[in-house]
Scaffold this motif. Structure first.
Motif, short mmCIF file in Angstrom:
data_model
loop_
_atom_site.label_atom_id
_atom_site.label_comp_id
_atom_site.label_asym_id
_atom_site.label_seq_id
_atom_site.Cartn_x
_atom_site.Cartn_y
_atom_site.Cartn_z
N THR A 1 0.85 -1.19 0.00
CA THR A 1 0.00 0.00 0.00
C THR A 1 0.89 1.24 0.00
OG1 THR A 1 -0.13 -0.28 2.37
CG2 THR A 1 -1.92 -1.19 1.09
N GLY B 1 1.76 3.60 2.13
CA GLY B 1 2.70 3.84 3.21
C GLY B 1 3.08 5.30 3.34
N CYS C 1 0.39 8.32 2.25
CA CYS C 1 -0.69 8.24 3.23
C CYS C 1 -0.28 8.93 4.52
CB CYS C 1 -1.02 6.78 3.49
SG CYS C 1 -2.41 6.59 4.60
N ILE D 1 -1.72 8.23 7.57
CA ILE D 1 -2.09 7.52 8.78
C ILE D 1 -1.20 6.33 9.15
CG2 ILE D 1 -4.51 8.23 8.70
CD1 ILE D 1 -5.24 5.47 7.73
N PRO D 2 -0.27 5.88 8.31
CA PRO D 2 0.44 4.67 8.72
C PRO D 2 1.40 4.91 9.88
CG PRO D 2 1.36 5.46 6.66
CD PRO D 2 0.20 6.35 6.98
N SER E 1 0.31 -4.26 3.95
CA SER E 1 -0.34 -2.97 4.13
C SER E 1 -0.03 -2.48 5.53
CB SER E 1 -1.85 -3.09 3.94
OG SER E 1 -2.35 -4.10 4.77
N CYS E 2 -0.16 -1.19 5.71
CA CYS E 2 0.26 -0.61 6.99
C CYS E 2 -0.92 -0.26 7.89
CB CYS E 2 1.19 0.57 6.76
SG CYS E 2 0.95 1.41 5.20
N CYS E 3 -2.14 -0.67 7.52
CA CYS E 3 -3.27 -0.62 8.44
C CYS E 3 -4.34 -1.55 7.89
CB CYS E 3 -3.82 0.80 8.62
SG CYS E 3 -4.96 1.32 7.33
N ILE F 1 -7.14 -0.99 6.69
CA ILE F 1 -7.84 -0.52 5.49
C ILE F 1 -7.31 -1.28 4.28
CG2 ILE F 1 -8.25 1.46 3.96
CD1 ILE F 1 -8.09 3.23 6.45
N CYS G 1 -5.32 -0.61 1.73
CA CYS G 1 -5.84 0.14 0.57
C CYS G 1 -5.43 -0.45 -0.77
CB CYS G 1 -5.44 1.60 0.68
SG CYS G 1 -3.65 1.86 0.62
S1 SF4 Z 1 -2.81 0.45 4.24
FE1 SF4 Z 1 -3.71 2.01 5.57
S2 SF4 Z 1 -1.97 3.21 6.44
FE2 SF4 Z 1 -1.22 1.99 4.68
S3 SF4 Z 1 -1.32 3.43 2.96
FE3 SF4 Z 1 -3.24 2.23 2.96
S4 SF4 Z 1 -4.72 3.45 4.15
FE4 SF4 Z 1 -2.63 4.26 4.56
#
Ligand code: SF4
Ligand code: SF4
Length: 236
Positions: A127, A129, A133, A135-136, A169-171, A173, A175
């Motif tokens: 994602t 990152g 983004c 929020i990670p 992915s780093c959350c 979500i 993405c």
């Molecule tokens: S996985 Fe979550 S934190 Fe990582 S880029 Fe997507 S929305 Fe952002």
């Protein structure tokens, strides 16, 4: 009825001008394909035209020096046509089979592995990152690099029971991370705060607003503005 306004096309550009001429000529008219070896695909058209595709792994996030290097290899050893896959592999198309091995050698010499086809572990998608983004708490791309270093042999060989697509992915979500195996990279402990740094470098209201469960609060520590974390609320 009033005439409808045609949609404004703002999606992906027309690929035809960038496509290998053999692929443009035989678009939709392929009669046979095979997989001569890991990282190499062969296609033959109804017209008898042939094309070979050589797939190389990249480090995913690339600076322009790397992209220029990959483009120079295409000009020198390929036919000057490449495409990037959704997982940031780069594919070189050549209409002459004798170019395949020199092209593979040129890529290997510069450190790019050849593979990712058929029953291999293809490059890991990640994602956005820290690149885009906000929020990670972790970054997905660095983890991908570390994982692919471990999975190098599974990329260059085709010895898995089936194709394997992975993502990080780093959350939650997630993405961009649909895959057979999706890894969510997260801290498992509440964040620790360096109170000496917060007042100078941290935009505190943004940090407070970012926590989805309101576990981060403004606080005064040793007479200086800082933050505190309510560890009972923190969902990590
Ligand atoms: S996985 Fe979550 S934190 Fe990582 S880029 Fe997507 S929305 Fe952002
Ligand atoms: S729950 Fe809040 S305090 Fe805990 S890691 Fe997530 S954003 Fe940070």
């Amino acid at each position: 009825m009033a005439e409808l306004r045609p949609p404004i096309e703002s999606g992906a550009p027309d690929p035809m001008p960038y496509m290998h001429p053999v692929m443009v000529k035989n678009y939709g008219k392929w009669s046979f394909h095979s997989h001569p070896k890991p990282g190499v695909l062969y296609h033959r058209a109804e017209s008898g035209d042939e094309i070979w595709t050589v797939k190389a792994g990249t480090q995913r996030q690339m600076d322009h020096y790397t992209i220029r290097e990959l483009a120079d290899i295409a000009d020198q050893y390929g036919d000057g046509f490449v495409r990037f896959t959704a997982r940031s592999n780069i594919e070189y198309m050549v209409a002459d089979g004798s170019k395949v091995e020199p092209l593979i050698k040129a890529l290997n010499d510069k450190g790019y592995p050849i593979g990712g086809t058929a029953n291999s572990v293809s490059m890991i998608a990640h994602t956005q990152g820290w690149l885009h983004c906000d929020i990670p708490g972790t970054d997905a791309s660095g983890v991908v690099k570390a994982l692919m270093d471990e999975l190098y042999d599974d990329f260059v060989k085709c010895e898995m029971p089936n194709r394997v697509k992975m993502s990080t992915s780093c959350c939650e979500i997630n993405c961009g991370g649909q895959a057979d195996i999706a890894i969510i990279v997260q801290h498992t402990k509440p964040p620790k705060i360096n109170h000496d740094l917060v007042a100078n470098v941290c935009e505190r209201p943004s940090v407070v607003a970012r926590c989805p469960v309101a576990a981060i609060r403004p606080a005064l520590v040793n007479g200086k503005p800082s933050l505190e974390v309510d560890e009972k609320k923190c969902i990590c």
